[in-house]
Design a protein around this motif. Sequence first.
Motif, PDB file in Angstrom:
ATOM      1  N   ILE A 111       1.132  -0.865  -0.587  1.00 50.90           N
ATOM      2  CA  ILE A 111       0.247   0.093  -0.039  1.00 50.90           C
ATOM      3  C   ILE A 111       0.723   1.180  -0.341  1.00 50.90           C
TER       4      ILE A 111
ATOM      5  N   ARG B  85      -4.745  -1.206  -5.087  1.00 49.14           N
ATOM      6  CA  ARG B  85      -4.697   0.122  -3.508  1.00 49.14           C
ATOM      7  C   ARG B  85      -5.706  -0.891  -3.004  1.00 49.14           C
TER       8      ARG B  85
ATOM      9  N   GLU C 221      -6.709  -2.375   0.657  1.00 44.37           N
ATOM     10  CA  GLU C 221      -6.714  -1.839   2.098  1.00 44.37           C
ATOM     11  C   GLU C 221      -8.029  -2.742   2.325  1.00 44.37           C
TER      12      GLU C 221
ATOM     13  N   ASP D  55      -5.437   7.925   3.975  1.00 42.75           N
ATOM     14  CA  ASP D  55      -5.234   6.429   3.285  1.00 42.75           C
ATOM     15  C   ASP D  55      -5.788   5.947   4.946  1.00 42.75           C
TER      16      ASP D  55
END
Length: 565
Positions: free
Chosen positions: A30, A47, A51, A150
Amino acid sequence: MVEEENPSSSSPSTEKEQLKQAILQISSLISVSPSIKVFTAKWQSARNKLEELFSHLAAIENCELGGRNPSLLAAVAEILATLANCGDLARQCTEFTYTGKLLMQSDLDILSAKLDSHIASLRGILAAMLAQQSHALVVSRPSLASASKDEVRFYLNDVFSRLKIGKKREALIAFNEMAREYERHIKVGVEIDGFVNLIVNFLDSHETEVQEAAAEAVSSIAGIPRGKAALVSAAAIAPLIRAVESGSELCKELAARCLVKMTENSDNVWAVSAHGGVPALLKICTGAGDSGTQLVSLACGVLKNLAAVEEIKRFMMEDGAVAGLITLAGSKGGEEAQISALDLLHIIACGDILNREAIIAHGGIRTLVGIMNPASPVSTKTREVAFRCITTICLSSVTSCLALGFADHILHFLRFGEAPPVQELALKACFWLSGASDCAKKMMGEAGYMDVLVELLESKSFDIREIAGETLSNMLVLSKNRKRFVQNDENVVVLMRLIDPEQGNNKVLLSILASLSRSNSARKKMLCSGYLKNIDKLAEDDAKEIVRKLSFTRFQNVFNVFWHS
């Protein structure tokens, strides 16, 4: 030959170690993925899936692994193999060592499909594990003030996972707490594929707490532009209307609040009408106290947005909106609901003579004039909205308005309204009346308006002076009002004294004096006022005309004296 180790014979510690290894590898990938400058869309998708995979693995790690779990170990082993492949692809894309674009695109598509498979597999494993536990730990919420996008995405992916495995109430509460604290993070949730759709599904939940939490979440999502679009895509309008019809009082309020936000966009108005929103909302507004003030106000707000479309406004009229709204406007059920009803009546009356006539026929003018009564215990804000309605509805019915005592109410506020907003409202009403009809001008003259308006010409407020002057100018068009005005000697003296040659704001006062100068008695009082020099110094056309008339009157006076001597 060494016998290959059977995964099912591995110890719990081995499971935990492999789980931790997978989490660390995902975290590393990531972190690396944003630096990849080729195939960016595919890597962004990968990505996001990493996650979500991270969220599921972290949730599993938080569960107590009380024994061997062959399914989990097999799944983690497959995930580690996929992560190794992902790392190799990331390295090739970072170093530009891949052999061909088409081949790399194909490899990335295969990677994406594997990640989807792992996510689905872990979702089932986690659901089974949580089902065996009475309490499931939730990933800690990050410090939202300093959290990166994020970190917020990771947290919301965990929330999403819990929604999918049945931890609805806890997950929705977690999202709502975050949304209340930092609204800007809502868009991160909206970007998660399927997140909004799942929340919308819970609007039809039979569990009151879940339905209320879902309604709050949807209302928060509707507060951002991208959220409105996501809700429309998730077909949220129909379940929102069902929640307004049959939910708890809190759920109805939250759903109605969401509909207010969504119908600010005219594209969504027809959808609300098509799903039976108008009758449901009118029922709340005209339910004679069955609903709380806040809900009634919100329902009126939605209908106000819907009424921007003429066809829907006509449907409201056919559905009996007017009678119920007039009752609500005249009720003592709460200021917010009363103002909302008045606002909606104003929208319905705008630009449609038939609607205005319907409002009048149902006693609307009586109700509105009653709100303007000084004895009515309502706020200035309520009176302002009622007055706006009167000026719209009574375009051709000023006589009816006056017959119900409207002019007397306004004169009372003009004389005794201590608060500036009250006096300004009364003045606006005065100005409107003075331009409505000769009948209104005459009644105002007889009632004593002019003396009060002269007093207001000396107000400290420029706006009040201007409106008072313009109202007087309108009233003095009638000869009867001019005669009545000059009967008070002080009225003419005040006007003459207020002319200021040093200022450029004499236009209204000069207009009034020009109108009065048609009267012999007024001209004589101007000559005797002691303030002729104020007009002599002005170069305006009205001033020249007044001076000419006064000069003629002065000459006549001298001639009369000479003639009779």
